[in-house]
Structure formats: structure tokens, C-alpha cells
Design an enzyme around this catalytic site. Structure first.
Site, mmCIF file in Angstrom:
data_model
loop_
_atom_site.group_PDB
_atom_site.id
_atom_site.type_symbol
_atom_site.label_atom_id
_atom_site.label_comp_id
_atom_site.label_asym_id
_atom_site.label_seq_id
_atom_site.Cartn_x
_atom_site.Cartn_y
_atom_site.Cartn_z
ATOM 1 N N SER A 1 0.797 -1.222 0.000
ATOM 2 C CA SER A 1 0.000 0.000 0.000
ATOM 3 C C SER A 1 0.830 1.274 0.000
ATOM 4 O O SER A 1 0.319 2.331 -0.329
ATOM 5 C CB SER A 1 -0.957 0.001 1.188
ATOM 6 O OG SER A 1 -0.267 -0.254 2.387
ATOM 7 N N LYS B 1 -12.203 -0.994 0.121
ATOM 8 C CA LYS B 1 -11.424 -0.210 -0.836
ATOM 9 C C LYS B 1 -12.180 -0.124 -2.161
ATOM 10 O O LYS B 1 -13.144 0.629 -2.238
ATOM 11 C CB LYS B 1 -10.017 -0.744 -0.878
ATOM 12 C CG LYS B 1 -9.357 -0.272 0.430
ATOM 13 C CD LYS B 1 -8.054 -0.789 0.826
ATOM 14 C CE LYS B 1 -7.692 -0.110 2.147
ATOM 15 N NZ LYS B 1 -6.708 -0.817 2.909
ATOM 16 N N HIS C 1 -5.920 -4.031 -1.581
ATOM 17 C CA HIS C 1 -5.851 -3.067 -2.685
ATOM 18 C C HIS C 1 -6.014 -3.735 -4.044
ATOM 19 O O HIS C 1 -6.052 -3.050 -5.064
ATOM 20 C CB HIS C 1 -4.517 -2.320 -2.657
ATOM 21 C CG HIS C 1 -4.391 -1.399 -1.485
ATOM 22 N ND1 HIS C 1 -4.952 -0.152 -1.461
ATOM 23 C CD2 HIS C 1 -3.811 -1.582 -0.274
ATOM 24 C CE1 HIS C 1 -4.707 0.422 -0.292
ATOM 25 N NE2 HIS C 1 -4.010 -0.436 0.444
HETATM 26 C C1 LIG Z 1 -6.609 -0.972 4.393
HETATM 27 C C2 LIG Z 1 -5.879 -2.229 4.605
HETATM 28 C C3 LIG Z 1 -6.271 -3.136 5.591
HETATM 29 C C4 LIG Z 1 -7.341 -2.817 6.597
HETATM 30 O O1 LIG Z 1 -8.605 -2.826 6.026
HETATM 31 P P1 LIG Z 1 -9.783 -1.976 6.707
HETATM 32 O O2 LIG Z 1 -10.991 -2.575 6.116
HETATM 33 O O3 LIG Z 1 -9.559 -0.561 6.325
HETATM 34 O O4 LIG Z 1 -9.687 -2.201 8.182
HETATM 35 C C5 LIG Z 1 -5.611 -4.344 5.661
HETATM 36 N N1 LIG Z 1 -4.592 -4.631 4.823
HETATM 37 C C6 LIG Z 1 -4.165 -3.758 3.892
HETATM 38 C C7 LIG Z 1 -3.037 -4.137 3.001
HETATM 39 C C8 LIG Z 1 -4.785 -2.530 3.761
HETATM 40 O O5 LIG Z 1 -4.340 -1.651 2.859
#
Ligand SMILES: *Cc1c(COP(=O)(O)O)cnc(C)c1O
Length: 416
Positions: free
Chosen positions: A204, A263, A232
Site C-alpha cells: 500500500s 477499498k 488493494h
Molecule cells: C486498508 C488495509 C487493511 C485494513 O482494512 P480496513 O478494512 O480498512 O480495516 C488491511 N490490509 C491492507 C493491506 C490494507 O491496505
């Protein structure tokens, strides 16, 4: 509405200041000193107010801005069908549920969403968690424990690291995507009962991919299982948006496919897709699932709709990739370093922390909303701005973004 407005105008009763034990007070005051210092030098970029729906054009602090940050990759957050289905679910069920799925809150929407996620990911079954964070923590802690080994890429998401720590298993990390190091760790793992390798599919902060084929080879050689976080990648990567496992064609070699509904799917929640045996095991052992309230009906209905739209509107995936190429190529042509990015997550590496914050300020004044990252969120000397491309940015949005980056880069002196 009347009574709601009334409630917000009731004055809070005056309270005497409550004494705080010194050990707490010192920590809180230390943090406040750092925050105040950042605010004074205009280095503080947190809690900028978002005052509109998530479109490429947003309102923030009363101003119209171009949003170049955020995970709404397919532009589904304000899709009319998403809104309509979420509203219909509220009309039918209300806003919240009386408990967890196990005991009293497994609605037909949850049943259908589990089936839909499983089908989408090419797996037998799926389990839902209230967030991606909780999903990683709950799943890793359920899969391994005392006497087991968990191996994690150094750049994995914080929720993965927290899950590894909570699990009580021995934790080993390897430098980002360094397969030789991963191989060495596994080579010396004979004494462990179980071995779990866990990686992000898309990283990310850098927008690059895990080397999944090599990771699967090593896992099979050393009797480990692989867990991939597709936060992602879901809806974005692979020919039909199934994720990095589809991109690398390793769906049947990855035991634990984790992802989020938060996302590209524009809702909230986490999931694990896998074999029926794995998912049934997690349903009856993952504490983050068992001891937490089920997803609200509107969220489940929204996520179900989003998965349908990934298939029904493939132009969104094509557009996000076309915009990504246009923006990344444009940045490189101007002279910016976009690091290892091969996805819609595009870092703009400026390294000098002060210049990053200056760039962020100049862009903010120009009406461009981007995020800035400094150590310890990124390694030392790896400060950066980060942009996300979406399907709903127009070519004009992308070009305006590039023009502003070029001007800001010249103004701050990071371009030659
Ligand atoms: C955003 C994210 C999470 C957490 O997800 P949420 O639903 O926002 O709690 C977990 N792993 C990665 C790689 C992320 O980018």
C-alpha cells in the site's frame, strides 16, 4: 429531526478537571507537544475535513478540491445502485443488528455476501469480519500459535504485523520480496508444527506486487500455507478484478485469500475466502469474528452490489488502469520518481521530509488533495507523497493533477 437538533444543543455540564496519574499525563503531554509543533510549522496534514461524497471533485474546509488520494478505485462509493441497495437494506432491517453472526445476526444478506465473495474469489466458502484490520488480526491469531512459525514481509500492513504478534507464534520477517531470505527462514523451520507465510498482494505504500509464484513454490517445498492480503487488489488486479492471485494465476495455490470490502468495493469489512474446512474452522475459532457484531445490513447490501458491479461494469477497471498509466507516465516525464509502482497506488518519492511537506502544502493551496508520508510510516529517507488513481477521474482531472505537480515541484525545488 427536530428532537435530534434539540439534543445537540443541550449544554454539557461543567466538570472539575480530573487528576491523571503522572505516568499517563507525561505520555499524553509529550504527544501534545509533538502535535502542536507540527501544527505550528504547518507540517500537520491530518483530519483535513471531507465535506462531500467521494468523487474526484470533493469539498474540504469549504473549498472545492481535486481528490488524488483514497481507495475508491472503481468510483463505486457514490454509485446510484450502491446507494439504492444500501437504503433498501436500511428500510428492511434498520441500521444495526442485535449481535454477531454466530448467535443471532446471520441475515440472508450475510449468507448471500459470503457466497458471493467465495464465488468471486474462486474459493469454496468465505467469512466476513467487521474490518480488514480485524480480519487480519483474527485470522492469523486463529491459524497459528505457540510452537508455530509465521513469516511476514517487512513491508506488510500493520494489521498483519499485529496479528502475527497476537498469535503467539514465532515471527520471522524477510526484507521486502527477498525470496532468498524467505527460503533461508523456511529451510531452518523444521522444528515448527505449522508454518504460515503472509504477504500483501499489493503493497500500500509503494504500489508494487508480492512475488506470489515464487512464494507459492517455497510454501509447497517446505509445507507452509500462504495467506495473501488482497485489500488493494480486489476489484482492480487480474483480468477480471479478482486480485493478485488471479493476476499471477495462483488461486489454487494460495490457501488463505484475505481481502476487504472497504477499498474498491467502497463499503466496510474484511473477508477470508478459502476451502470450506478453513472457513468453518475460522467461523468457530477466530475471536475477531466470534466476539464482534455482524456487518450492518446496509454495508452487506452495498458490498453485494459492488461485487456485481465489478463484473457488470468492466469499463471501470479498464479506466482505472488507463488513468494510472497516464498519470504515472506523466509524472515520470516531468521528472518525478514513482518508485516501484505498477498499480493505481503511485508514490512520488521526494525523500527530503521537509520538501515533502512543502509539496503537500503547495498542492493543498492549489486545490489538490494528496497524502504525505514521513518516517516512521515509511523507512528513513523514503518520505513521499502518495496518489491513488480511480476509474472516475477524467482525462482532464489527470492532466490538471500533472500540471499542479509540475508547478509544485518547480516551486519547492525538487525538479531540476
Ligand atoms: C486498508 C488495509 C487493511 C485494513 O482494512 P480496513 O478494512 O480498512 O480495516 C488491511 N490490509 C491492507 C493491506 C490494507 O491496505
Amino acid at each position: 429531526m427536530e428532537s435530534f437538533e434539540h439534543a445537540t444543543t443541550i449544554a454539557a455540564p461543567a466538570r472539575a478537571e480530573q487528576p491523571v496519574p503522572q505516568a499517563f499525563a507525561e505520555e499524553w503531554e509529550h504527544m501534545q507537544t509533538i502535535i502542536d509543533g507540527a501544527r505550528e510549522s504547518e507540517l500537520y496534514f491530518y483530519f483535513r475535513s471531507l465535506e462531500s461524497g467521494v468523487e474526484p471533485r470533493i469539498r474540504s474546509r469549504g473549498r472545492d478540491m481535486l481528490l488524488l488520494a483514497g481507495n475508491n478505485y472503481l468510483g463505486l462509493a457514490t454509485h446510484p445502485l450502491m446507494r439504492a441497495r444500501a437504503i433498501a437494506a436500511i428500510e428492511e432491517y434498520g441500521t444495526g443488528l442485535p449481535g454477531n453472526q454466530l448467535l443471532n445476526s446471520h441475515t440472508p444478506l450475510h449468507q448471500r455476501l459470503e457466497e458471493s465473495v467465495a464465488r468471486f474469489k474462486g474459493k469454496e466458502d468465505a467469512i466476513l469480519f467487521p474490518s480488514g484490520y480485524q480480519c487480519n488480526v483474527g485470522t492469523i491469531a486463529a491459524l497459528v500459535g505457540d510452537g508455530d512459525l509465521v513469516v511476514s514481509d517487512k513491508l506488510n500492513h500493520a494489521s498483519i504485523l499485529d496479528g502475527c504478534k497476537l498469535s503467539g507464534a514465532d515471527l520471522r520477517t524477510f526484507a521486502h520480496n527477498k525470496m532468498r531470505k524467505l527460503g533461508e527462514i523456511l529451510e531452518r523451520s523444521g522444528r515448527y508444527r505449522k508454518r504460515l507465510i503472509v504477504v500483501d498482494g499489493v503493497y500500500s505504500m509503494d504500489g508494487d506486487l508480492a512475488d506470489l509464484p515464487a512464494i507459492c513454490d517455497l510454501a509447497e517445498r517446505y509445507e507452509a500455507i500462504v495467506m495473501v492480503d488482497e485489500a488493494h487488489a480486489t476489484g482492480v488486479l487480474g483480468p477480471t478484478g479478482r486480485g493478485t492471485v488471479e493476476h499471477f494465476d495462483v488461486t489454487d495455490r494460495v490457501h488463505v485469500v484475505m481481502g476487504t470490502l472497504s477499498k474498491a468495493l467502497a463499503c466496510l469489512g474484511g473477508f477470508v475466502a478459502g476451502s470450506r474446512a478453513l472457513v468453518e474452522y475460522l467461523r468457530h475459532s477466530a475471536r475477531g469474528f466470534i466476539f464482534s457484531t455482524a456487518l450492518p445490513p446496509a454495508v452487506a447490501a452495498g458490498a453485494l452490489t459492488a461485487i456485481e458491479l465489478v463484473d457488470a461494469e468492466p469499463w471501470r477497471r479498464e479506466r482505472v488502469w488507463a488513468n494510472t498509466a497516464r498519470f504515472r507516465d506523466g509524472l515520470r516525464a516531468i521528472g518525478f520518481d514513482t518508485g516501484r509502482s505498477v498499480t493505481p497506488i503511485i508514490p512520488i518519492m521526494v525523500r527530503d521530509t521537509y520538501q515533502v511537506s512543502e509539496m503537500a502544502q503547495v498542492l493543498d493551496r492549489m486545490g489538490v488533495f494528496v497524502c504525505a508520508f514521513f518516517p516512521p510510516a515509511v523507512p528513513p529517507n523514503r518520505s513521499r507523497l502518495r496518489v491513488h488513481m480511480t476509474a472516475v477521474h477524467t482525462a482532464a482531472d489527470v492532466d490538471e493533477g500533472l500540471e499542479c505537480f509540475a508547478r509544485a515541484g518547480r516551486e519547492v525545488g525538487v525538479l531540476g
